[in-house]
Each structure stands twice: as C-alpha cells, then as structure tokens.
Design a protein around this motif. Structure first.
Motif, PDB file in Angstrom:
ATOM      1  N   LYS A  41      -3.349  55.365  -4.224  1.00 37.74           N
ATOM      2  CA  LYS A  41      -3.099  56.806  -4.257  1.00 37.74           C
ATOM      3  C   LYS A  41      -3.502  57.383  -5.613  1.00 37.74           C
ATOM      4  O   LYS A  41      -3.980  58.515  -5.707  1.00 37.74           O
ATOM      5  CB  LYS A  41      -1.619  57.082  -3.995  1.00 37.74           C
ATOM      6  N   LYS A  42      -3.303  56.560  -6.658  1.00 38.08           N
ATOM      7  CA  LYS A  42      -3.603  57.006  -8.016  1.00 38.08           C
ATOM      8  C   LYS A  42      -4.136  55.831  -8.816  1.00 38.08           C
ATOM      9  O   LYS A  42      -3.702  54.702  -8.649  1.00 38.08           O
ATOM     10  CB  LYS A  42      -2.342  57.567  -8.675  1.00 38.08           C
ATOM     11  N   ALA A  43      -5.091  56.118  -9.695  1.00 37.22           N
ATOM     12  CA  ALA A  43      -5.643  55.101 -10.583  1.00 37.22           C
ATOM     13  C   ALA A  43      -5.728  55.650 -11.994  1.00 37.22           C
ATOM     14  O   ALA A  43      -6.259  56.745 -12.209  1.00 37.22           O
ATOM     15  CB  ALA A  43      -7.027  54.669 -10.113  1.00 37.22           C
ATOM     16  N   ILE A  44      -5.166  54.926 -12.945  1.00 33.65           N
ATOM     17  CA  ILE A  44      -5.332  55.252 -14.360  1.00 33.65           C
ATOM     18  C   ILE A  44      -6.240  54.187 -14.953  1.00 33.65           C
ATOM     19  O   ILE A  44      -5.903  53.004 -14.960  1.00 33.65           O
ATOM     20  CB  ILE A  44      -3.988  55.295 -15.100  1.00 33.65           C
ATOM     21  N   ASN A 110      -4.885  50.531 -13.778  1.00 31.64           N
ATOM     22  CA  ASN A 110      -3.533  50.591 -13.225  1.00 31.64           C
ATOM     23  C   ASN A 110      -3.585  51.369 -11.919  1.00 31.64           C
ATOM     24  O   ASN A 110      -4.038  52.520 -11.893  1.00 31.64           O
ATOM     25  CB  ASN A 110      -2.563  51.263 -14.192  1.00 31.64           C
ATOM     26  N   LEU A 111      -3.157  50.740 -10.842  1.00 33.55           N
ATOM     27  CA  LEU A 111      -3.198  51.352  -9.521  1.00 33.55           C
ATOM     28  C   LEU A 111      -1.776  51.595  -9.003  1.00 33.55           C
ATOM     29  O   LEU A 111      -0.872  50.803  -9.263  1.00 33.55           O
ATOM     30  CB  LEU A 111      -3.959  50.456  -8.539  1.00 33.55           C
ATOM     31  N   TYR A 112      -1.636  52.671  -8.232  1.00 34.40           N
ATOM     32  CA  TYR A 112      -0.338  53.039  -7.683  1.00 34.40           C
ATOM     33  C   TYR A 112      -0.516  53.436  -6.219  1.00 34.40           C
ATOM     34  O   TYR A 112      -1.508  54.071  -5.858  1.00 34.40           O
ATOM     35  CB  TYR A 112       0.260  54.226  -8.450  1.00 34.40           C
ATOM     36  N   GLY A 116       4.752  54.469  -5.351  1.00 37.91           N
ATOM     37  CA  GLY A 116       4.867  54.289  -6.790  1.00 37.91           C
ATOM     38  C   GLY A 116       4.740  52.855  -7.259  1.00 37.91           C
ATOM     39  O   GLY A 116       4.883  52.574  -8.457  1.00 37.91           O
ATOM     40  N   SER A 117       4.479  51.922  -6.336  1.00 35.38           N
ATOM     41  CA  SER A 117       4.297  50.521  -6.722  1.00 35.38           C
ATOM     42  C   SER A 117       3.075  50.404  -7.626  1.00 35.38           C
ATOM     43  O   SER A 117       2.031  51.004  -7.352  1.00 35.38           O
ATOM     44  CB  SER A 117       4.120  49.648  -5.485  1.00 35.38           C
ATOM     45  N   GLU A 118       3.207  49.616  -8.690  1.00 34.36           N
ATOM     46  CA  GLU A 118       2.148  49.532  -9.694  1.00 34.36           C
ATOM     47  C   GLU A 118       1.484  48.164  -9.704  1.00 34.36           C
ATOM     48  O   GLU A 118       2.110  47.142  -9.448  1.00 34.36           O
ATOM     49  CB  GLU A 118       2.711  49.826 -11.083  1.00 34.36           C
TER      50      GLU A 118
END
Length: 220
Positions: A41-44, A110-112, A116-118
C-alpha cells in the motif's frame, strides 16, 4: 566478483540508461515485492550514495517503482511506473540519505500493507544488473536474486539437515546457503540459492517440516 556468463558483463535486457541504476534497481524492487508477497500500500524508499545523487536522471526511481509493481527489467511500462503505481493505489516516498554506505548503489525499502504491517529490505546494485540483498527485517544475509528459497524457522536442532535432505531427494543442487538468527533458539532464516527453479512440491514439503514457519520462493 565471479561472472557466470558473458551476460553478467554485458548486462540484462532492459529499458533504461544504466544496468546498475535501472536494471539493478528494478530487480531489487521486484525481490522486495516477492518477499512481501503482495503489492504494498505504501513504500518508503531511502537512497544512499550514487543512488541518492543520480536516481532521477538515471531512472532509478522509475525502476524501483516498476519492481514493486512486479515488472521485469525489459517491461515497456517501466517509464510510466510511478504513474501506474499511483493509479493502483500505491504511495511511494523517496528519501535522499546522506549517510555513507559500504556500497555506492544502496537502497533501503520499507513496505507497508493496508493494516500497517511493515517489511524492510536493504539491497545493493553491484553492476551489470546484478544485485545483492544484504538485510531483511534486521536479518543479515546475502541473496543475489537468482532462483532461491527463504525458509523462516524456529532455531531448533536438525532443521537444517531436514531442509537439505529435501533438496537432495529432488536432486536440486545448492549453489549458496547461509543461516542467520536473531538469537539462540529463536527465529532464524535460511537463504538457499539453487541452480534451477524450485517446483511447488518442494515448497510444500519444506512448509510441512516441523518448526518451519514460512517458505518464500524467489524466481529470477
């Protein structure tokens, strides 16, 4: 560094100006996606060294996004990867880090997921499209992106022998293997690189072993 074939020197079939900054980055992103086992859902994405200085000009940002979308290095959609990621609901944030890494082409991903699991992965692009994954969720390891399997398990006597016995039974040659653990008797991880693709039967047998908690297959 040892080269297995001329293609390791020439580089892979790819879209982009640089095998290390584009093809290598795409492969790192794709391995991260494979290990996460779904589209995040999200990548930093934290970029270090040369990656941080040149990622826009060399298309490293596009390549990493393409890998997270499970695109190969030669996928014609690579130049539009950031827009496709946005349309698919994936948020990608790039951070330029100033810390000096051991290798100039280093990235931390860093993936979520939606809960919210990282998940965290550190990889380097070593040239010619070749990569190494050096850290996974704080586990130190060495993973090249070749056909491989990761076996997460409880650190117990005999588990390594049980795993290698399965590979021997199926006549699969192990090219590289290492084991990392956080502490004695706790969670551990095996990285096993092989000379051929691993079929589903092998994965099922590994998964069925006592004290094995998770098996992840990586196919180059």
């Amino acid at each position: 560094m040892k080269y297995r074939s001329a293609f390791d020197i020439i580089g892979p079939v790819m879209i982009g100006p640089s095998s290390s900054h584009t093809a290598g980055a795409a492969r790192i992103g794709r391995v991260a996606r494979t290990l996460f086992e779904k589209q995040p859902k999200k990548a930093i994405i934290s970029l270090y060294g040369s990656f941080a200085k040149t990622y826009k000009g060399h298309g490293t940002d596009l390549a990493l996004a393409a890998g997270l979308l499970d695109f190969d290095t030669f996928d014609e959609r690579l130049p539009e990867a950031l827009e496709i990621a946005k349309q698919s609901g994936m948020e990608i944030i790039f951070k330029e880090e100033t810390a000096i890494p051991e290798h100039p082409n280093t990235v931390k991903i860093n993936l979520y997921d939606e809960n919210g699991s990282e998940f965290e992965l550190i990889g380097i692009s070593i040239g010619g499209g070749s990569i190494e994954i050096t850290e996974l969720n704080s586990f130190k390891l060495k993973l090249s992106g070749e056909p491989a399997v990761l076996v997460l398990h409880n650190d117990r006597f005999g588990i390594i022998s049980s795993v290698t016995t399965i590979f021997s039974k199926h006549q699969i040659n192990i090219g590289h293997m290492e084991v990392s653990r956080k502490d004695k008797g706790e969670t551990a991880i095996m990285v096993i690189e092989v000379d051929e693709k691993i079929n589903e039967t092998v994965i099922e047998e590994l998964t069925a072993l006592e004290n094995v908690t998770r098996v992840i297959r990586i196919v180059d």
